[in-house]
Write a protein that holds these residues in place. Structure first.
Motif, PDB file in Angstrom:
ATOM      1  N   SER A 146       0.853  -1.178   0.000  1.00 50.37           N
ATOM      2  CA  SER A 146       0.000   0.000   0.000  1.00 50.37           C
ATOM      3  C   SER A 146       0.891   1.230   0.000  1.00 50.37           C
ATOM      4  CB  SER A 146      -0.955  -0.004   1.194  1.00 50.37           C
ATOM      5  OG  SER A 146      -0.246  -0.145   2.408  1.00 50.37           O
ATOM      6  N   TRP A 147       0.329   2.333  -0.481  1.00 54.43           N
ATOM      7  CA  TRP A 147       1.038   3.604  -0.542  1.00 54.43           C
ATOM      8  C   TRP A 147       0.321   4.623   0.331  1.00 54.43           C
ATOM      9  CZ3 TRP A 147       1.261   3.967  -6.631  1.00 54.43           C
ATOM     10  CH2 TRP A 147       2.135   2.977  -7.119  1.00 54.43           C
ATOM     11  N   PHE A 148       1.055   5.644   0.769  1.00 50.58           N
ATOM     12  CA  PHE A 148       0.454   6.709   1.565  1.00 50.58           C
ATOM     13  C   PHE A 148       0.520   8.020   0.802  1.00 50.58           C
ATOM     14  CE2 PHE A 148       0.427  10.046   4.842  1.00 50.58           C
ATOM     15  CZ  PHE A 148      -0.768   9.717   5.461  1.00 50.58           C
ATOM     16  N   GLN A 149      -0.624   8.681   0.729  1.00 47.07           N
ATOM     17  CA  GLN A 149      -0.741   9.938   0.002  1.00 47.07           C
ATOM     18  C   GLN A 149      -0.591  11.114   0.959  1.00 47.07           C
ATOM     19  OE1 GLN A 149      -3.822  11.797   0.469  1.00 47.07           O
ATOM     20  NE2 GLN A 149      -3.927  13.154  -1.282  1.00 47.07           N
ATOM     21  N   LEU A 150       0.176  12.115   0.545  1.00 46.37           N
ATOM     22  CA  LEU A 150       0.504  13.239   1.405  1.00 46.37           C
ATOM     23  C   LEU A 150       0.052  14.547   0.766  1.00 46.37           C
ATOM     24  CD1 LEU A 150       2.060  13.712   4.117  1.00 46.37           C
ATOM     25  CD2 LEU A 150       4.043  14.278   2.711  1.00 46.37           C
ATOM     26  N   TYR A 151      -0.683  15.346   1.551  1.00 48.08           N
ATOM     27  CA  TYR A 151      -1.033  16.713   1.179  1.00 48.08           C
ATOM     28  C   TYR A 151      -0.109  17.691   1.894  1.00 48.08           C
ATOM     29  CZ  TYR A 151      -5.784  15.496  -0.540  1.00 48.08           C
ATOM     30  OH  TYR A 151      -6.855  15.013  -1.220  1.00 48.08           O
ATOM     31  N   ARG A 152      -0.026  18.887   1.364  1.00 46.10           N
ATOM     32  CA  ARG A 152       0.596  19.991   2.095  1.00 46.10           C
ATOM     33  C   ARG A 152      -0.485  20.574   3.006  1.00 46.10           C
ATOM     34  NH1 ARG A 152       0.173  25.333   0.749  1.00 46.10           N
ATOM     35  NH2 ARG A 152       1.580  26.742   1.852  1.00 46.10           N
ATOM     36  N   GLN A 153      -0.464  20.172   4.255  1.00 49.88           N
ATOM     37  CA  GLN A 153      -1.479  20.591   5.212  1.00 49.88           C
ATOM     38  C   GLN A 153      -0.826  20.888   6.557  1.00 49.88           C
ATOM     39  OE1 GLN A 153      -4.444  17.532   5.507  1.00 49.88           O
ATOM     40  NE2 GLN A 153      -5.605  18.302   3.770  1.00 49.88           N
ATOM     41  N   HIS A 154      -1.488  21.733   7.322  1.00 52.28           N
ATOM     42  CA  HIS A 154      -1.028  22.049   8.673  1.00 52.28           C
ATOM     43  C   HIS A 154       0.420  22.525   8.643  1.00 52.28           C
ATOM     44  CE1 HIS A 154      -4.736  20.746  10.569  1.00 52.28           C
ATOM     45  NE2 HIS A 154      -4.769  19.814   9.645  1.00 52.28           N
ATOM     46  N   SER A 155       1.151  22.341   9.702  1.00 48.05           N
ATOM     47  CA  SER A 155       2.506  22.870   9.759  1.00 48.05           C
ATOM     48  C   SER A 155       3.457  22.002   8.951  1.00 48.05           C
ATOM     49  CB  SER A 155       2.975  22.919  11.211  1.00 48.05           C
ATOM     50  OG  SER A 155       3.152  21.596  11.697  1.00 48.05           O
ATOM     51  N   PRO A 156       4.547  22.596   8.450  1.00 45.37           N
ATOM     52  CA  PRO A 156       5.543  21.779   7.750  1.00 45.37           C
ATOM     53  C   PRO A 156       6.081  20.649   8.620  1.00 45.37           C
ATOM     54  CG  PRO A 156       5.931  24.109   7.350  1.00 45.37           C
ATOM     55  CD  PRO A 156       4.867  24.037   8.404  1.00 45.37           C
ATOM     56  N   GLY A 157       6.226  20.908   9.916  1.00 42.50           N
ATOM     57  CA  GLY A 157       6.728  19.867  10.801  1.00 42.50           C
ATOM     58  C   GLY A 157       5.795  18.679  10.882  1.00 42.50           C
ATOM     59  N   HIS A 158       4.487  18.941  10.934  1.00 41.89           N
ATOM     60  CA  HIS A 158       3.527  17.848  10.991  1.00 41.89           C
ATOM     61  C   HIS A 158       3.523  17.071   9.683  1.00 41.89           C
ATOM     62  CE1 HIS A 158      -0.050  15.620  12.147  1.00 41.89           C
ATOM     63  NE2 HIS A 158      -0.566  15.911  10.968  1.00 41.89           N
ATOM     64  N   THR A 159       3.587  17.764   8.555  1.00 46.50           N
ATOM     65  CA  THR A 159       3.627  17.087   7.258  1.00 46.50           C
ATOM     66  C   THR A 159       4.873  16.209   7.145  1.00 46.50           C
ATOM     67  OG1 THR A 159       2.442  18.956   6.277  1.00 46.50           O
ATOM     68  CG2 THR A 159       3.533  17.434   4.769  1.00 46.50           C
ATOM     69  N   ASP A 160       6.002  16.735   7.576  1.00 50.75           N
ATOM     70  CA  ASP A 160       7.236  15.942   7.554  1.00 50.75           C
ATOM     71  C   ASP A 160       7.108  14.711   8.441  1.00 50.75           C
ATOM     72  OD1 ASP A 160       8.233  17.901   5.915  1.00 50.75           O
ATOM     73  OD2 ASP A 160       9.702  18.672   7.366  1.00 50.75           O
ATOM     74  N   ASP A 161       6.463  14.864   9.591  1.00 49.40           N
ATOM     75  CA  ASP A 161       6.290  13.738  10.501  1.00 49.40           C
ATOM     76  C   ASP A 161       5.419  12.652   9.877  1.00 49.40           C
ATOM     77  OD1 ASP A 161       6.605  12.480  13.173  1.00 49.40           O
ATOM     78  OD2 ASP A 161       4.444  12.819  13.305  1.00 49.40           O
ATOM     79  N   LEU A 162       4.372  13.057   9.135  1.00 50.79           N
ATOM     80  CA  LEU A 162       3.543  12.062   8.449  1.00 50.79           C
ATOM     81  C   LEU A 162       4.360  11.277   7.434  1.00 50.79           C
ATOM     82  CD1 LEU A 162       0.110  13.816   7.746  1.00 50.79           C
ATOM     83  CD2 LEU A 162       0.535  11.830   9.203  1.00 50.79           C
TER      84      LEU A 162
END
Length: 377
Positions: A146-162
């Motif tokens: 499976s793959w995980f899809q990433l949006y640019r959302q919330h803080s950059p730190g939270h996006t990086d953590d996802l």
């Protein structure tokens, strides 16, 4: 009940693999049943598009602007749908596109979809805006890719953590959705003043009491390599409709590009995926992926049958991904409904391949197609 013949599954029984072709897949009937089972604002959230919904309406018809040129006497009596996506074996090139808030369609939400995709041998792409966490959905996939899809959302730190969490949870790729600099104007959602129903939340976003989101600068091609390093995963760039953009993404470190109009939910009046696909495939031909292999191209948008999927494969797509048909399957039948949609479209694809003298996805090509209206007058 779905648009297919279906039996009731026991509480501890997994969705069954579908080696035999389902009797008949009626996606129009399935959508009609989903409409009656979902609240109007929920159905419209899933079904609606941006603006006047021109792109939404054109998407299925665009695949039908092609006609097949079957081969004969090729000694083909069986079509094997097995292929690989970024090196991961799958039993069908028909996968699940990322879509948000699956808990609105069924109590099990993304967990049901993940179990169904694993049972059928299809690849699922999990949305950032899921109602179950990154880790929960990965566990439900039971070792299936499976793959995980990433949006640019919330803080950059939270996006990086996802991105890091996706790598740690065992996902096989990170899918960057890049066609959402701002949210599309979706008139149905505005009319309903849509909000996530009480009791559901975006499980991968900061909880109540967290600091207000502070989005960072817009993404650029430089972020492709950065997210690959953060996650330790190959990066797929989703939302590409131009050949020059596709080449720029690959040269910046993308392993694959995904042709998509975001289900017609972002800009309206954009070129349909079926018409953008050939330009993107031609543009990246000969461009190496970071690991030196050929760049893979995927597509979604209006695929409603196995014949549509065959057209996409013949145009150069490595895989096709379904969005709304899977939504309707989940809403009307849970995991069984999703499994039967994926299996039904896959069975139609296998049948169409045989009728065209093709033994599998790799045995397709542009020679199988001609534009509708041929020969020219």
């Amino acid at each position: 009940m779905t648009g297919l013949t279906q039996r009731r599954r026991g509480p501890d029984e997994q969705p069954r693999p579908t080696d035999a072709a389902p009797p008949y897949l009626d996606l129009d009937l399935l959508e009609a049943r989903a409409r009656t089972s979902l609240a109007p604002e929920v159905f419209d959230y899933y079904a609606g598009g941006a603006g006047a919904e021109v792109t939404l309406a054109e998407a299925p018809q665009a695949w039908r602007s092609w006609r097949l040129r079957p081969r004969v006497l090729r000694g083909v009596d069986r079509a094997d749908l097995g292929t690989t996506l970024l090196g991961s074996p799958v039993r069908t090139p028909v996968g699940v596109a990322p879509w948000a808030y699956q808990g609105m369609a069924h109590p099990d939400g993304e967990l049901a979809t993940a179990r169904a995709a694993a049972a059928v041998g299809a690849l699922m792409t999990v949305s950032t805006s899921a109602t179950r966490s990154v880790e929960e959905v990965a566990a439900a996939a039971a070792g299936s890719p499976s793959w995980f899809q990433l949006y640019r959302q919330h803080s950059p730190g939270h996006t990086d953590d996802l991105a890091r969490r996706a790598g740690d949870a065992g996902y096989r790729a990170l899918v960057l959705t890049v066609d959402l600099p701002v949210l599309g104007r979706r008139r149905r959602d505005l009319r309903h003043d849509f909000a996530l129903p009480a009791g559901l939340r975006m499980a991968n976003q900061p909880g109540p009491g967290s600091a207000a989101p502070e989005p960072g600068p817009p993404w650029t091609t430089a972020d492709i390599g950065r997210f690959a390093e953060l996650s330790g995963l190959p990066v797929v760039v989703k939302g590409v409709l131009r050949g020059d953009d596709a080449v720029a993404c690959v040269r910046a470190g993308a392993s694959a590009v995904w042709v998509s109009t975001h289900g017609g939910r972002q800009a309206d009046l954009v070129v349909p995926s079926a018409h953008a696909l050939p330009e993107v495939v031609d543009a990246v031909r000969g461009e190496p992926a970071p690991d030196g292999t050929d760049v893979e191209v995927y597509v979604d948008g209006g695929v409603r049958s196995g014949v549509d999927a065959l057209v996409a494969l013949a145009l150069g797509a490595r895989a096709v991904f379904l969005g709304r048909p899977v939504v309707w399957g989940l809403a009307t039948g849970g995991a069984d409904g999703v499994a039967e949609v994926l299996a039904g479209v896959s069975a139609e694809l296998a049948h169409a391949l045989l009728l065209c003298g093709a033994a599998g996805p790799a045995d397709t090509g542009p020679d199988l197609l001609v534009r509708a209206g041929w020969p020219p007058r």
